[in-house]
Design a protein around this motif. Structure first.
Motif, PDB file in Angstrom:
ATOM      1  N   LEU A 197       4.482   4.533   3.913  1.00  0.00           N
ATOM      2  CA  LEU A 197       4.047   3.784   2.711  1.00  0.00           C
ATOM      3  C   LEU A 197       4.114   4.846   1.814  1.00  0.00           C
ATOM      4  CD1 LEU A 197       3.656   0.750   2.393  1.00  0.00           C
ATOM      5  CD2 LEU A 197       0.987   1.167   2.444  1.00  0.00           C
ATOM      6  N   ARG A 198       4.463   4.597   0.463  1.00  0.00           N
ATOM      7  CA  ARG A 198       4.378   5.151  -0.638  1.00  0.00           C
ATOM      8  C   ARG A 198       3.496   4.573  -1.554  1.00  0.00           C
ATOM      9  NH1 ARG A 198       8.852   7.793  -4.780  1.00  0.00           N
ATOM     10  NH2 ARG A 198       8.834   5.637  -5.643  1.00  0.00           N
ATOM     11  N   LEU A 199       2.368   5.313  -1.967  1.00  0.00           N
ATOM     12  CA  LEU A 199       1.556   4.582  -3.254  1.00  0.00           C
ATOM     13  C   LEU A 199       2.229   5.427  -4.424  1.00  0.00           C
ATOM     14  CD1 LEU A 199      -1.911   4.841  -1.496  1.00  0.00           C
ATOM     15  CD2 LEU A 199      -0.070   2.982  -1.327  1.00  0.00           C
ATOM     16  N   SER A 200       2.081   4.718  -5.625  1.00  0.00           N
ATOM     17  CA  SER A 200       2.383   5.144  -6.934  1.00  0.00           C
ATOM     18  C   SER A 200       1.090   5.104  -7.855  1.00  0.00           C
ATOM     19  CB  SER A 200       3.654   4.331  -7.541  1.00  0.00           C
ATOM     20  OG  SER A 200       4.965   4.608  -6.661  1.00  0.00           O
ATOM     21  N   CYS A 201       0.992   5.945  -8.804  1.00  0.00           N
ATOM     22  CA  CYS A 201       0.063   6.040  -9.814  1.00  0.00           C
ATOM     23  C   CYS A 201       0.667   6.083 -11.244  1.00  0.00           C
ATOM     24  CB  CYS A 201      -0.908   7.009  -9.492  1.00  0.00           C
ATOM     25  SG  CYS A 201      -2.365   7.137 -10.738  1.00  0.00           S
TER      26      CYS A 201
ATOM     27  N   THR B  46      -5.848   0.408  -4.495  1.00  0.00           N
ATOM     28  CA  THR B  46      -4.671  -0.370  -3.704  1.00  0.00           C
ATOM     29  C   THR B  46      -5.105  -0.249  -2.363  1.00  0.00           C
ATOM     30  OG1 THR B  46      -2.281  -0.539  -3.545  1.00  0.00           O
ATOM     31  CG2 THR B  46      -3.151   1.535  -3.841  1.00  0.00           C
ATOM     32  N   LEU B  47      -5.056  -1.486  -1.739  1.00  0.00           N
ATOM     33  CA  LEU B  47      -5.441  -1.531  -0.394  1.00  0.00           C
ATOM     34  C   LEU B  47      -4.503  -1.251   0.570  1.00  0.00           C
ATOM     35  CD1 LEU B  47      -7.842  -2.311   1.603  1.00  0.00           C
ATOM     36  CD2 LEU B  47      -7.131  -4.607   1.258  1.00  0.00           C
TER      37      LEU B  47
ATOM     38  N   GLN C  20      -2.673   3.128 -13.263  1.00  0.00           N
ATOM     39  CA  GLN C  20      -2.348   1.854 -12.475  1.00  0.00           C
ATOM     40  C   GLN C  20      -1.701   2.234 -11.126  1.00  0.00           C
ATOM     41  OE1 GLN C  20      -2.708  -1.371 -13.516  1.00  0.00           O
ATOM     42  NE2 GLN C  20      -2.114  -1.917 -11.733  1.00  0.00           N
ATOM     43  N   ALA C  21      -2.630   2.044  -9.901  1.00  0.00           N
ATOM     44  CA  ALA C  21      -2.071   2.364  -8.757  1.00  0.00           C
ATOM     45  C   ALA C  21      -1.252   1.093  -8.062  1.00  0.00           C
ATOM     46  CB  ALA C  21      -3.225   2.717  -7.994  1.00  0.00           C
ATOM     47  N   SER C  22      -0.395   1.379  -7.331  1.00  0.00           N
ATOM     48  CA  SER C  22       0.300   0.196  -6.639  1.00  0.00           C
ATOM     49  C   SER C  22       0.983   0.778  -5.182  1.00  0.00           C
ATOM     50  CB  SER C  22       1.249  -0.180  -7.527  1.00  0.00           C
ATOM     51  OG  SER C  22       2.261   0.870  -7.988  1.00  0.00           O
ATOM     52  N   GLY C  23       1.381   0.068  -4.635  1.00  0.00           N
ATOM     53  CA  GLY C  23       2.060   0.172  -3.260  1.00  0.00           C
ATOM     54  C   GLY C  23       1.518   0.034  -2.056  1.00  0.00           C
TER      55      GLY C  23
ATOM     56  N   LYS D 240      -2.163   5.663  10.568  1.00  0.00           N
ATOM     57  CA  LYS D 240      -3.100   5.438  11.716  1.00  0.00           C
ATOM     58  C   LYS D 240      -4.210   4.191  11.240  1.00  0.00           C
ATOM     59  CE  LYS D 240      -2.925  10.128  13.254  1.00  0.00           C
ATOM     60  NZ  LYS D 240      -3.680  11.343  13.327  1.00  0.00           N
ATOM     61  N   PRO D 241      -4.720   3.366  12.143  1.00  0.00           N
ATOM     62  CA  PRO D 241      -5.701   2.381  11.861  1.00  0.00           C
ATOM     63  C   PRO D 241      -6.807   3.097  10.794  1.00  0.00           C
ATOM     64  CG  PRO D 241      -4.953   1.972  13.903  1.00  0.00           C
ATOM     65  CD  PRO D 241      -4.309   3.559  13.715  1.00  0.00           C
ATOM     66  N   GLU D 242      -7.180   4.126  11.144  1.00  0.00           N
ATOM     67  CA  GLU D 242      -8.251   4.962  10.410  1.00  0.00           C
ATOM     68  C   GLU D 242      -7.735   5.395   9.037  1.00  0.00           C
ATOM     69  OE1 GLU D 242      -7.118   5.968  13.470  1.00  0.00           O
ATOM     70  OE2 GLU D 242      -6.983   7.994  13.995  1.00  0.00           O
ATOM     71  N   ASP D 243      -6.646   5.247   8.606  1.00  0.00           N
ATOM     72  CA  ASP D 243      -6.183   5.385   7.334  1.00  0.00           C
ATOM     73  C   ASP D 243      -6.538   4.091   6.396  1.00  0.00           C
ATOM     74  OD1 ASP D 243      -3.045   7.158   8.600  1.00  0.00           O
ATOM     75  OD2 ASP D 243      -4.928   7.884   7.616  1.00  0.00           O
ATOM     76  N   THR D 244      -6.820   2.854   7.133  1.00  0.00           N
ATOM     77  CA  THR D 244      -7.005   1.753   6.319  1.00  0.00           C
ATOM     78  C   THR D 244      -8.141   2.104   5.507  1.00  0.00           C
ATOM     79  OG1 THR D 244      -6.479   0.426   8.242  1.00  0.00           O
ATOM     80  CG2 THR D 244      -8.083  -0.615   6.542  1.00  0.00           C
ATOM     81  N   ALA D 245      -7.933   1.747   4.087  1.00  0.00           N
ATOM     82  CA  ALA D 245      -8.937   1.978   2.963  1.00  0.00           C
ATOM     83  C   ALA D 245      -8.442   1.484   1.546  1.00  0.00           C
ATOM     84  CB  ALA D 245      -9.159   3.537   2.890  1.00  0.00           C
ATOM     85  N   ASP D 246      -8.936   1.480   0.747  1.00  0.00           N
ATOM     86  CA  ASP D 246      -8.671   1.227  -0.792  1.00  0.00           C
ATOM     87  C   ASP D 246      -8.214   2.503  -1.056  1.00  0.00           C
ATOM     88  OD1 ASP D 246     -10.879  -1.255  -1.150  1.00  0.00           O
ATOM     89  OD2 ASP D 246      -8.944  -1.338  -1.566  1.00  0.00           O
ATOM     90  N   TYR D 247      -7.277   2.894  -1.716  1.00  0.00           N
ATOM     91  CA  TYR D 247      -6.806   4.099  -2.118  1.00  0.00           C
ATOM     92  C   TYR D 247      -6.643   4.127  -3.872  1.00  0.00           C
ATOM     93  CZ  TYR D 247      -5.266   5.782   2.377  1.00  0.00           C
ATOM     94  OH  TYR D 247      -5.406   6.108   3.712  1.00  0.00           O
ATOM     95  N   TYR D 248      -7.663   5.264  -4.333  1.00  0.00           N
ATOM     96  CA  TYR D 248      -7.648   5.415  -5.718  1.00  0.00           C
ATOM     97  C   TYR D 248      -6.953   6.673  -6.158  1.00  0.00           C
ATOM     98  CZ  TYR D 248     -11.385   2.004  -4.904  1.00  0.00           C
ATOM     99  OH  TYR D 248     -12.207   0.800  -4.425  1.00  0.00           O
ATOM    100  N   CYS D 249      -6.244   6.448  -7.208  1.00  0.00           N
ATOM    101  CA  CYS D 249      -5.662   7.769  -8.245  1.00  0.00           C
ATOM    102  C   CYS D 249      -6.816   8.191  -8.863  1.00  0.00           C
ATOM    103  CB  CYS D 249      -4.255   7.453  -8.555  1.00  0.00           C
ATOM    104  SG  CYS D 249      -4.317   6.235  -9.629  1.00  0.00           S
ATOM    105  N   ALA D 250      -6.621   9.219  -9.455  1.00  0.00           N
ATOM    106  CA  ALA D 250      -7.867  10.036 -10.446  1.00  0.00           C
ATOM    107  C   ALA D 250      -6.736  10.943 -11.221  1.00  0.00           C
ATOM    108  CB  ALA D 250      -8.815  10.653  -9.680  1.00  0.00           C
TER     109      ALA D 250
END
Length: 123
Positions: free
Chosen positions: A16-20, A117-118, A3-6, A85-95
């Motif tokens: 920003l910190r993403l969690s998985c 997580t967008l 479950q990805a979030s953040g 940066k704007p180029e970091d804009t993406a959906d981020y997936y953990c695996a």
């Protein structure tokens, strides 16, 4: 079981910190990674960490700005992102990969994937 979030909207330069979060009891045995997919582009490798947290690996585009880590006590992997940066804009997936049979930078190595997580970075 991942479950990805953040994710969320941020300004350029923000952090920003993403969690998985994993529901697996075997989390401490998994290699973990983050990938991302920007609109109209293919999925790309961001960062990976092996089961014990040693030798993290990063895409050149995020080196020095992103940090991957894990806390096996709470079955969670993290992606700390700074100087966004704007180029970091993406959906981020953990695996996750139990017994990696290939390079950790390659998506096919991984057995399990979380939902995206967008992250949206505006200038």
């Amino acid at each position: 079981q991942l479950q990805a979030s953040g994710g969320g909207p941020v300004q350029a330069g923000d952090s920003l910190r993403l969690s998985c979060q994993s529901s697996s009891r075997a989390f401490s045995s998994y290699a973990m990674a983050w990938f991302r997919q920007a609109p109209g582009k293919e999925r790309s490798f961001v960062a990976a960490i092996n089961y014990n947290g040693a030798t993290p690996d990063y895409a050149d585009s995020v080196k020095g700005r992103f940090t991957i880590s894990r806390d096996n006590r709470v079955n969670t992997a993290y992606l700390q992102m700074t100087s966004l940066k704007p180029e970091d804009t993406a959906d981020y997936y953990c695996a996750a990969a139990m017994f990696p049979s290939g390079p950790l930078v390659v998506g096919h190595t991984y057995d399990y994937w979380g939902q995206g997580t967008l992250v949206t970075v505006s200038s």
